[in-house]
Design a protein around this motif. Structure first.
Motif, mmCIF file in Angstrom:
data_model
loop_
_atom_site.group_PDB
_atom_site.id
_atom_site.type_symbol
_atom_site.label_atom_id
_atom_site.label_comp_id
_atom_site.label_asym_id
_atom_site.label_seq_id
_atom_site.Cartn_x
_atom_site.Cartn_y
_atom_site.Cartn_z
ATOM 1 N N VAL A 16 -14.518 49.529 12.252
ATOM 2 C CA VAL A 16 -13.956 50.051 13.476
ATOM 3 C C VAL A 16 -12.642 49.531 13.674
ATOM 4 O O VAL A 16 -12.414 48.292 13.536
ATOM 5 C CB VAL A 16 -14.870 49.881 14.867
ATOM 6 C CG1 VAL A 16 -14.383 50.521 16.092
ATOM 7 C CG2 VAL A 16 -16.221 50.682 14.490
ATOM 8 N N GLU A 17 -11.657 50.459 13.946
ATOM 9 C CA GLU A 17 -10.283 49.949 14.427
ATOM 10 C C GLU A 17 -9.886 50.606 15.419
ATOM 11 O O GLU A 17 -10.207 51.809 16.130
ATOM 12 C CB GLU A 17 -9.311 50.189 13.284
ATOM 13 C CG GLU A 17 -9.582 49.056 12.162
ATOM 14 C CD GLU A 17 -8.260 49.381 10.958
ATOM 15 O OE1 GLU A 17 -8.469 48.480 10.090
ATOM 16 O OE2 GLU A 17 -7.582 50.421 11.203
ATOM 17 N N TYR A 18 -8.893 49.922 16.508
ATOM 18 C CA TYR A 18 -8.522 50.434 17.586
ATOM 19 C C TYR A 18 -6.868 50.734 17.570
ATOM 20 O O TYR A 18 -6.168 49.865 16.953
ATOM 21 C CB TYR A 18 -8.542 49.473 18.790
ATOM 22 C CG TYR A 18 -10.144 49.245 19.018
ATOM 23 C CD1 TYR A 18 -10.831 50.051 20.000
ATOM 24 C CD2 TYR A 18 -10.991 48.217 18.260
ATOM 25 C CE1 TYR A 18 -12.308 50.000 20.141
ATOM 26 C CE2 TYR A 18 -12.294 48.370 18.568
ATOM 27 C CZ TYR A 18 -12.815 48.972 19.435
ATOM 28 O OH TYR A 18 -14.415 48.980 19.447
ATOM 29 N N PHE A 19 -6.499 51.695 18.196
ATOM 30 C CA PHE A 19 -5.153 52.075 18.042
ATOM 31 C C PHE A 19 -4.749 52.560 19.298
ATOM 32 O O PHE A 19 -5.580 53.016 20.373
ATOM 33 C CB PHE A 19 -4.736 53.203 17.110
ATOM 34 C CG PHE A 19 -5.113 52.733 15.995
ATOM 35 C CD1 PHE A 19 -4.399 52.342 14.861
ATOM 36 C CD2 PHE A 19 -6.619 53.215 15.334
ATOM 37 C CE1 PHE A 19 -4.754 52.090 13.717
ATOM 38 C CE2 PHE A 19 -6.946 52.937 14.175
ATOM 39 C CZ PHE A 19 -5.963 52.403 13.119
ATOM 40 N N ILE A 32 -3.458 44.764 20.075
ATOM 41 C CA ILE A 32 -3.369 46.155 19.078
ATOM 42 C C ILE A 32 -2.009 46.811 19.073
ATOM 43 O O ILE A 32 -1.806 47.198 18.007
ATOM 44 C CB ILE A 32 -4.025 47.569 20.059
ATOM 45 C CG1 ILE A 32 -5.625 46.733 20.260
ATOM 46 C CG2 ILE A 32 -3.957 48.564 19.520
ATOM 47 C CD1 ILE A 32 -6.435 47.716 21.092
ATOM 48 N N SER A 33 -0.893 46.802 19.743
ATOM 49 C CA SER A 33 0.260 47.008 19.546
ATOM 50 C C SER A 33 0.920 46.186 18.390
ATOM 51 O O SER A 33 1.743 46.527 17.728
ATOM 52 C CB SER A 33 1.338 46.781 20.728
ATOM 53 O OG SER A 33 1.458 45.544 21.007
ATOM 54 N N ASN A 34 0.504 44.873 18.159
ATOM 55 C CA ASN A 34 1.077 43.964 16.744
ATOM 56 C C ASN A 34 -0.016 44.170 15.681
ATOM 57 O O ASN A 34 -0.072 43.241 15.067
ATOM 58 C CB ASN A 34 0.985 42.566 17.489
ATOM 59 C CG ASN A 34 2.238 42.585 18.430
ATOM 60 O OD1 ASN A 34 3.394 42.579 17.831
ATOM 61 N ND2 ASN A 34 2.291 42.790 19.933
ATOM 62 N N ASP A 35 -0.854 45.481 15.841
ATOM 63 C CA ASP A 35 -1.941 45.536 14.445
ATOM 64 C C ASP A 35 -2.893 44.556 14.395
ATOM 65 O O ASP A 35 -3.222 44.655 13.417
ATOM 66 C CB ASP A 35 -0.755 45.518 13.341
ATOM 67 C CG ASP A 35 0.019 46.684 13.124
ATOM 68 O OD1 ASP A 35 -0.235 47.790 13.513
ATOM 69 O OD2 ASP A 35 1.202 46.623 12.618
ATOM 70 N N ILE A 36 -3.178 44.229 15.473
ATOM 71 C CA ILE A 36 -4.519 43.319 15.529
ATOM 72 C C ILE A 36 -5.228 44.067 16.281
ATOM 73 O O ILE A 36 -5.475 44.190 17.549
ATOM 74 C CB ILE A 36 -3.939 41.862 16.150
ATOM 75 C CG1 ILE A 36 -3.329 41.071 15.557
ATOM 76 C CG2 ILE A 36 -5.461 41.157 16.372
ATOM 77 C CD1 ILE A 36 -2.749 39.905 16.312
ATOM 78 N N ASN A 37 -6.279 45.128 15.232
ATOM 79 C CA ASN A 37 -6.774 46.147 16.022
ATOM 80 C C ASN A 37 -8.360 46.052 15.798
ATOM 81 O O ASN A 37 -9.024 47.286 15.757
ATOM 82 C CB ASN A 37 -6.133 47.254 15.825
ATOM 83 C CG ASN A 37 -5.900 47.568 14.278
ATOM 84 O OD1 ASN A 37 -6.435 46.802 13.195
ATOM 85 N ND2 ASN A 37 -5.530 48.810 13.881
ATOM 86 N N ARG A 38 -8.869 45.016 15.135
ATOM 87 C CA ARG A 38 -10.234 45.078 14.801
ATOM 88 C C ARG A 38 -10.950 44.094 15.704
ATOM 89 O O ARG A 38 -10.394 42.860 16.263
ATOM 90 C CB ARG A 38 -10.435 44.173 13.330
ATOM 91 C CG ARG A 38 -9.666 45.166 12.147
ATOM 92 C CD ARG A 38 -10.484 46.361 11.376
ATOM 93 N NE ARG A 38 -11.852 45.841 11.159
ATOM 94 C CZ ARG A 38 -11.989 45.372 9.859
ATOM 95 N NH1 ARG A 38 -11.211 45.295 8.931
ATOM 96 N NH2 ARG A 38 -13.368 45.501 9.662
ATOM 97 N N PHE A 39 -12.126 44.406 16.190
ATOM 98 C CA PHE A 39 -12.893 43.718 16.959
ATOM 99 C C PHE A 39 -13.042 42.120 16.897
ATOM 100 O O PHE A 39 -12.590 41.395 17.804
ATOM 101 C CB PHE A 39 -14.366 44.166 17.196
ATOM 102 C CG PHE A 39 -15.210 43.446 18.550
ATOM 103 C CD1 PHE A 39 -15.030 44.087 19.592
ATOM 104 C CD2 PHE A 39 -15.773 42.494 18.143
ATOM 105 C CE1 PHE A 39 -15.835 43.739 20.676
ATOM 106 C CE2 PHE A 39 -16.826 42.081 19.002
ATOM 107 C CZ PHE A 39 -16.522 42.599 20.385
#
Length: 119
Positions: free
Chosen positions: A80-83, A33-40
């Motif tokens: 949905v995205e996670y941050f 997620i910290s590297n912008d890989i934020n999709r399930f």
């Protein structure tokens, strides 16, 4: 003596931290997620051996602990995205240091093992 150590570990900051980010997947999820890989789906592809159920569970636990937040976009199909939250972002230097440790101590060992095979 042993009872005192165990009593102290129950109130230890490291123990408390490991309860939030410990386990096989959570640090890796935070790193992604910290590297912008934020999709399930993308996380599932990057974490090859994680089941969808386990990824869902880990994401929910990280969300409940205030490490990540989930944003649902009003689209069809829903996205949905996670941050990382501020609390989650505070882990970034720790994760970067772990990455640096791996680069410094683990990668050279693996390269040496490969080089020895070609001798």
């Amino acid at each position: 003596m042993e009872k005192t150590i165990m009593k102290n570990l129950l109130h230890c900051p490291v123990t408390a931290t490991m309860e939030v980010i410990g386990g096989k997947w959570k640090l890796l999820i935070i790193y992604l997620i910290s590297n912008d890989i934020n999709r399930f789906g993308k996380m599932g592809m990057m974490l090859k051996n994680i089941s969808k159920q386990m990824l869902t569970t880990q994401l929910r636990e990280l969300e409940n602990d205030g490490i990540i937040e989930r944003k649902i976009y009003a689209e069809i199909p829903p996205r949905v995205e996670y941050f990382l939250t501020a609390k989650g972002n505070s882990l970034t230097p720790v994760i970067e240091r772990l990455r640096d440790f791996g680069m410094e101590f683990l990668i050279p060992r693996e390269e040496a093992s490969v080089d020895q095979l070609h001798v």
